[in-house]
Motif scaffolding. Structure first.
Motif, PDB file in Angstrom:
ATOM      1  N   LEU A 167      45.223  13.905  32.511  1.00 45.36           N
ATOM      2  CA  LEU A 167      45.713  15.217  32.936  1.00 45.36           C
ATOM      3  C   LEU A 167      46.190  15.062  34.374  1.00 45.36           C
ATOM      4  N   ALA A 168      47.421  14.576  34.512  1.00 47.09           N
ATOM      5  CA  ALA A 168      47.933  14.207  35.834  1.00 47.09           C
ATOM      6  C   ALA A 168      48.015  15.397  36.767  1.00 47.09           C
ATOM      7  N   ASN A 169      48.402  16.555  36.230  1.00 47.93           N
ATOM      8  CA  ASN A 169      48.516  17.769  37.033  1.00 47.93           C
ATOM      9  C   ASN A 169      47.658  18.849  36.388  1.00 47.93           C
ATOM     10  N   GLU A 170      46.504  19.073  36.974  1.00 42.41           N
ATOM     11  CA  GLU A 170      45.522  19.991  36.398  1.00 42.41           C
ATOM     12  C   GLU A 170      45.753  21.406  36.937  1.00 42.41           C
ATOM     13  N   LYS A 171      45.989  22.321  36.015  1.00 38.75           N
ATOM     14  CA  LYS A 171      46.287  23.699  36.388  1.00 38.75           C
ATOM     15  C   LYS A 171      45.053  24.401  36.935  1.00 38.75           C
ATOM     16  N   ALA A 172      45.252  25.161  38.009  1.00 31.37           N
ATOM     17  CA  ALA A 172      44.158  25.929  38.610  1.00 31.37           C
ATOM     18  C   ALA A 172      44.726  27.211  39.192  1.00 31.37           C
ATOM     19  N   GLN A 173      43.844  28.185  39.388  1.00 36.52           N
ATOM     20  CA  GLN A 173      44.247  29.458  39.977  1.00 36.52           C
ATOM     21  C   GLN A 173      43.217  29.882  41.015  1.00 36.52           C
ATOM     22  N   ALA A 174      43.698  30.509  42.085  1.00 35.74           N
ATOM     23  CA  ALA A 174      42.812  31.030  43.127  1.00 35.74           C
ATOM     24  C   ALA A 174      43.584  32.044  43.952  1.00 35.74           C
ATOM     25  N   PRO A 175      42.881  33.035  44.496  1.00 31.36           N
ATOM     26  CA  PRO A 175      43.557  34.008  45.371  1.00 31.36           C
ATOM     27  C   PRO A 175      44.022  33.335  46.656  1.00 31.36           C
ATOM     28  N   ALA A 176      45.122  33.820  47.166  1.00 27.44           N
ATOM     29  CA  ALA A 176      45.615  33.312  48.447  1.00 27.44           C
ATOM     30  C   ALA A 176      44.614  33.642  49.548  1.00 27.44           C
ATOM     31  N   LEU A 177      44.570  32.781  50.566  1.00 31.39           N
ATOM     32  CA  LEU A 177      43.650  32.989  51.682  1.00 31.39           C
ATOM     33  C   LEU A 177      44.311  33.895  52.712  1.00 31.39           C
ATOM     34  N   LEU A 178      43.688  35.032  52.941  1.00 30.72           N
ATOM     35  CA  LEU A 178      44.223  35.975  53.919  1.00 30.72           C
ATOM     36  C   LEU A 178      43.887  35.534  55.342  1.00 30.72           C
ATOM     37  N   PRO A 179      44.642  35.993  56.316  1.00 28.32           N
ATOM     38  CA  PRO A 179      44.205  35.795  57.713  1.00 28.32           C
ATOM     39  C   PRO A 179      42.809  36.380  57.890  1.00 28.32           C
ATOM     40  N   GLU A 180      41.995  35.691  58.663  1.00 34.37           N
ATOM     41  CA  GLU A 180      40.587  36.085  58.770  1.00 34.37           C
ATOM     42  C   GLU A 180      40.409  37.537  59.193  1.00 34.37           C
ATOM     43  N   ALA A 181      41.259  38.012  60.090  1.00 36.37           N
ATOM     44  CA  ALA A 181      41.122  39.388  60.588  1.00 36.37           C
ATOM     45  C   ALA A 181      41.369  40.415  59.492  1.00 36.37           C
ATOM     46  N   LEU A 182      42.118  40.039  58.448  1.00 34.03           N
ATOM     47  CA  LEU A 182      42.451  40.968  57.374  1.00 34.03           C
ATOM     48  C   LEU A 182      41.572  40.803  56.147  1.00 34.03           C
ATOM     49  N   ASP A 183      40.691  39.817  56.186  1.00 36.43           N
ATOM     50  CA  ASP A 183      39.868  39.517  55.010  1.00 36.43           C
ATOM     51  C   ASP A 183      38.536  40.248  55.092  1.00 36.43           C
ATOM     52  N   PRO A 184      38.329  41.272  54.265  1.00 37.27           N
ATOM     53  CA  PRO A 184      37.074  42.029  54.324  1.00 37.27           C
ATOM     54  C   PRO A 184      35.893  41.265  53.762  1.00 37.27           C
TER      55      PRO A 184
ATOM     56  N   VAL B 269      43.356  45.189  51.063  1.00 44.04           N
ATOM     57  CA  VAL B 269      44.496  44.277  51.087  1.00 44.04           C
ATOM     58  C   VAL B 269      44.520  43.493  49.784  1.00 44.04           C
ATOM     59  N   ALA B 270      45.586  43.599  49.056  1.00 43.86           N
ATOM     60  CA  ALA B 270      45.680  42.896  47.778  1.00 43.86           C
ATOM     61  C   ALA B 270      45.829  41.397  48.017  1.00 43.86           C
ATOM     62  N   ARG B 271      45.091  40.620  47.218  1.00 47.65           N
ATOM     63  CA  ARG B 271      45.182  39.170  47.312  1.00 47.65           C
ATOM     64  C   ARG B 271      45.787  38.651  46.014  1.00 47.65           C
ATOM     65  N   ALA B 272      47.002  38.141  46.094  1.00 48.47           N
ATOM     66  CA  ALA B 272      47.680  37.641  44.900  1.00 48.47           C
ATOM     67  C   ALA B 272      46.999  36.370  44.414  1.00 48.47           C
ATOM     68  N   VAL B 273      46.816  36.300  43.118  1.00 47.33           N
ATOM     69  CA  VAL B 273      46.266  35.087  42.517  1.00 47.33           C
ATOM     70  C   VAL B 273      47.399  34.084  42.355  1.00 47.33           C
ATOM     71  N   GLU B 274      47.208  32.902  42.913  1.00 43.64           N
ATOM     72  CA  GLU B 274      48.245  31.869  42.894  1.00 43.64           C
ATOM     73  C   GLU B 274      47.898  30.785  41.887  1.00 43.64           C
ATOM     74  N   THR B 275      48.897  30.298  41.218  1.00 43.08           N
ATOM     75  CA  THR B 275      48.724  29.180  40.292  1.00 43.08           C
ATOM     76  C   THR B 275      49.210  27.898  40.976  1.00 43.08           C
ATOM     77  N   PHE B 276      48.428  26.836  40.849  1.00 40.35           N
ATOM     78  CA  PHE B 276      48.791  25.557  41.456  1.00 40.35           C
ATOM     79  C   PHE B 276      48.224  24.448  40.585  1.00 40.35           C
ATOM     80  N   PHE B 277      48.482  23.211  40.972  1.00 34.16           N
ATOM     81  CA  PHE B 277      48.074  22.077  40.144  1.00 34.16           C
ATOM     82  C   PHE B 277      47.412  21.008  41.014  1.00 34.16           C
ATOM     83  N   TYR B 278      46.210  20.574  40.586  1.00 32.51           N
ATOM     84  CA  TYR B 278      45.529  19.465  41.264  1.00 32.51           C
ATOM     85  C   TYR B 278      46.211  18.157  40.876  1.00 32.51           C
ATOM     86  N   ASP B 279      46.321  17.240  41.836  1.00 30.61           N
ATOM     87  CA  ASP B 279      46.913  15.918  41.595  1.00 30.61           C
ATOM     88  C   ASP B 279      45.806  14.957  41.165  1.00 30.61           C
ATOM     89  N   ASN B 280      45.718  14.706  39.866  1.00 40.09           N
ATOM     90  CA  ASN B 280      44.711  13.776  39.352  1.00 40.09           C
ATOM     91  C   ASN B 280      45.225  12.352  39.278  1.00 40.09           C
TER      92      ASN B 280
END
Length: 728
Positions: A486-503, A21-32
């Motif tokens: 750095l008010a909005n700190e850029k970060a990336q992480a794979p999306a969290l899959l449903p547990e049953a689908l996460d190998p 199952v492909a896990r898309a890498v998502e970009t988001f920003f921490y609120d500092n």
């Protein structure tokens, strides 16, 4: 032992299995920005709260430092100091660390920026309301819960908003397992909510006046179930969560033991909640409740030291860094202070030690080792670590930070050592008998005079500690000026899959199952913290023999009730107890020991926790009314050398009878047996009793109007302890 790094640091993982199952890498920003805002509030309120504490400390040596005003007496500013330090300084420090670490542990921005802002400004407004009301004498007198009912409601709303934001962030996380720090955050939110709701049960009389839903012995049990666990779940568990995150980060080492963190967490939150009754040893609380408090307090040392060991041993192989890094210096002393305080707490819960230490300055020393060392130093270390990362620039000056460390350490020593000495002095002098079998120091003031030099030293220690906080403020300000937030700190992480689908979810330690399920973890924590409170409180409320009634004990007359409320308003219970314990030294000094049935109409209870002045439970009838009149006008006229301030405003202010009928009606609703319709007669009854006191004073050539507050206070003091036959 198994070790684990806090995410996002690299931690040992199960072997990676190719995922279908492909896990898309998502970009988001921490609120500092919210982290920065809470950090600034932490420093500002820390300076304000500690400055008030320094003033209060010196007032015990020089009462005239209150400048003759009602708003700055020790009785009124002491709760302002404790609330400012606990809820403003430490509270904002908790939120600073939680908002920074939670986002990174969950690999997600906070659930809602709007909720974050409401939480921030709501919390600051609550603190400002405390600053506005406590010096004016609007207080419930319940330790660490002095704020009146409208503010209690506001606290509830803001706390729910914090929890909403926290759990929302956990739900949308991109990290499967919840790190140990989050366990402690969850337990903190749940338990503080339960403590606050139960202890703050009160019935409003007016906009800023209420009466506790509990009375006497029951109120005392609920209050110290709350009071002790406010220390446990506001000053301890969230800071343990911060320790588990920031210590490994600063040391660049994994936490020492994952398994030890599991044992530490569950045993701590289960055992801590039982320990409150150790604050009430030798009082009118039933023996079975006292014994439960002692037993669980002694057991508490094991999980507490488990946490200390886990923190300090994280530095294995990194102790050389402590010489160079002020952040680690602060963390090491903080965790050591936590270990010292959590050793001393169980020791003070032993009945033979408690008999000497309780009501003395020993307890003040114990509390401040924890507050100044554990909470203060961990907060300072965290801020020094955070600010360069928020502003992307090196700390302005490590030398200034190191200077702060040594000033703070000296401040703790100058504060704690004199208070330990004062406590030992008090405890021994109070109990000393001479060869004829008489009290060696029958005049309580003899013990007080010996302590004045220690109070000066305590104040100097507070000044040293406070001066270090000013260096912190300057250092952080210069660091911020050198960089850009750095008010909005850029970060990336794979999306969290449903547990049953996460190998990647592989079998492991049994506790991993809970770590993947925040709801089940929260339910487990709730059950763990409810058991102890239920076992202690349900029998206290439902088994009638726990609070035996006494036929001769009657409700307060209206004027006495007014006087009692003035006693509460002036904060007299901060220096005087109303609980004579069954020791020969106390019954010789004060009279017959206190009985549970004497307090059944006391809302709130006023047993006190510190004797700066003598116990007052048997003061009724001990002195003529003229003595109390002169004593409140000028304490040194009746007690040469007294460190009690005068209260001249009591002779100028008129008794406020406007809410007296409402007070009677509220107390009737709370089962106080006033006759039907008594609310309509209450003012006349009060005025009639006041005329009697005025006539009594006139016999000794003292002229006073019957509508002055001093008359009501005298009525209350003369009532104390007179419902049963007492030893004179």
């Amino acid at each position: 032992m198994q070790v684990e790094l806090p995410p996002p640091a690299v931690a040992p993982r199960s072997p990676q299995i190719p995922s279908p199952v492909a896990r898309a890498v998502e970009t988001f920003f921490y609120d500092n920005k919210i982290v920065r805002d809470f950090g600034i509030a932490t420093v500002i309120w820390g300076i304000i709260g500690m400055a008030v504490g320094v003033l209060a400390a010196f007032e015990l040596a020089r009462p005239e430092l209150n400048m003759g005003t009602a708003f700055t007496t020790f009785g009124r500013i002491r709760p302002l100091h404790t609330n400012a330090v606990i809820f403003a300084f430490v509270g904002n420090g908790i939120f600073t660390g939680v908002y920074y670490s939670l986002q990174r542990l969950c690999k997600a921005r906070m659930y809602s920026d709007v909720l974050s802002k409401i939480h921030f400004w709501g919390w600051q407004l609550i603190i400002i309301s405390a600053v506005a009301t406590l010096p004016l004498g609007y207080t419930t007198s319940k330790e660490y819960a002095e704020l009146e009912w409208p503010i209690d409601i506001a606290i509830t709303v803001v706390w729910v908003i914090f929890g909403w934001n926290m759990f929302g962030t956990i739900v949308k996380r991109r990290e499967r397992h919840l790190y140990v720090g989050i366990w402690f955050y969850i337990a903190t939110f749940i338990t503080v909510a339960v403590l606050h709701l139960v202890n703050s049960a009160e019935v409003p009389v007016s906009w800023l006046k209420s009466y506790s839903a509990y009375a006497g012995v029951q109120d005392a049990l609920v209050q110290w179930w709350y009071g002790h666990n406010a220390v446990a779940f506001f000053l301890t568990t969230p800071y343990l969560g911060l320790m588990y995150y920031f210590m490994p980060k600063a040391a660049e080492r994994p936490i020492y033991s994952y398994r030890l963190s599991i044992v530490h967490f569950w045993s701590l939150i289960f055992i801590y909640i039982w320990a409150g009754p150790h604050h009430l040893l030798y009082t009118a609380l039933p023996d079975w409740a006292q014994s439960l408090g002692v037993a669980f307090s002694v057991m508490l040392i094991a999980p507490s030291w488990g946490g200390m060991i886990n923190g300090l041993l994280t530095l294995r192989g990194a102790w050389d860094k402590v010489r160079e890094e002020p952040v680690l210096k602060f963390f090491v002393v903080a965790i050591t202070a936590y270990g010292m305080a959590t050793f001393e707490g169980p020791m003070l819960a032993l009945k033979n030690v408690n008999a000497i230490a309780h009501f003395t300055d020993w307890i003040v020393a114990h509390v401040h080792v924890g507050a100044l060392g554990w909470n203060g130093f961990l907060t300072f270390g965290m801020l020094y670590w955070l600010w360069p990362r928020l502003y992307r620039t090196p700390l302005f000056s490590k030398k200034l930070a190191t200077t702060h460390f040594w000033l703070g350490t000296l401040g703790i020593l100058f504060y704690a050592i004199p208070m330990y000495w004062a406590g030992f002095t008090q405890g021994l002098m109070w109990k000393q008998f001479n060869s004829e079998g008489m009290l060696q120091y029958p005049n309580f003031l003899e013990t007080v005079i010996q302590l004045v030099p220690m109070y000066y030293l305590r104040g100097i220690g507070g000044l040293l500690y406070l001066s270090g906080v000013f260096l912190l403020m300057y250092n952080l300000f210069k660091t911020a000026r050198a960089g850009t937030l750095l008010a909005n700190e850029k970060a990336q992480a794979p999306a969290l899959l449903p547990e049953a689908l996460d190998p990647h979810v592989q079998p492991g330690h049994w506790h991993r199952w809970l770590e993947r399920r925040p709801f089940q973890l929260a339910v487990g924590a709730t059950i763990a913290i409810l058991i102890g409170g239920a076992v202690e409180m349900i029998p206290m409320f439902l088994v009638k023999s726990n609070v035996p009634t006494i036929a001769s004990v009657h409700p307060y007359r209206p004027l006495e009730l007014q006087g009692r409320d003035l006693y509460i308003k002036e904060g007299c219970s901060n220096c005087h107890t109303q609980m004579v314990r069954p020791f020969r030294s106390e019954t010789e000094r004060y009279g017959e020991y206190s009985k549970a049935g004497e307090f059944i109409y006391d809302r709130p209870f006023l047993w006190g926790s510190k004797r700066t002045g003598p116990d007052l439970h048997r003061v009724g009838g001990k002195y003529p009314s003229s003595w109390h009149y002169n004593h409140m006008m000028d304490p040194t006229s009746m007690s040469p050398g007294s460190i009690m301030p005068p209260y001249p405003w009591l002779y100028e202010n008129e008794i406020d009878y406007s809410t007296l009928p409402a007070k009677i009606r509220v107390l009737q609703r709370l089962n106080t047996p006033y006759p039907t319709g008594f609310d309509k007669q209450a003012v006349a009854d009060a005025q009639n009793q006041a005329q009697g006191i005025v006539a009594d004073l006139k016999k000794e050539d003292i002229e006073v109007k019957s509508d002055k507050e001093i008359v009501a206070l005298i009525a209350y003091l003369q009532r104390l302890g007179t419902d049963i036959k007492v030893k004179k």
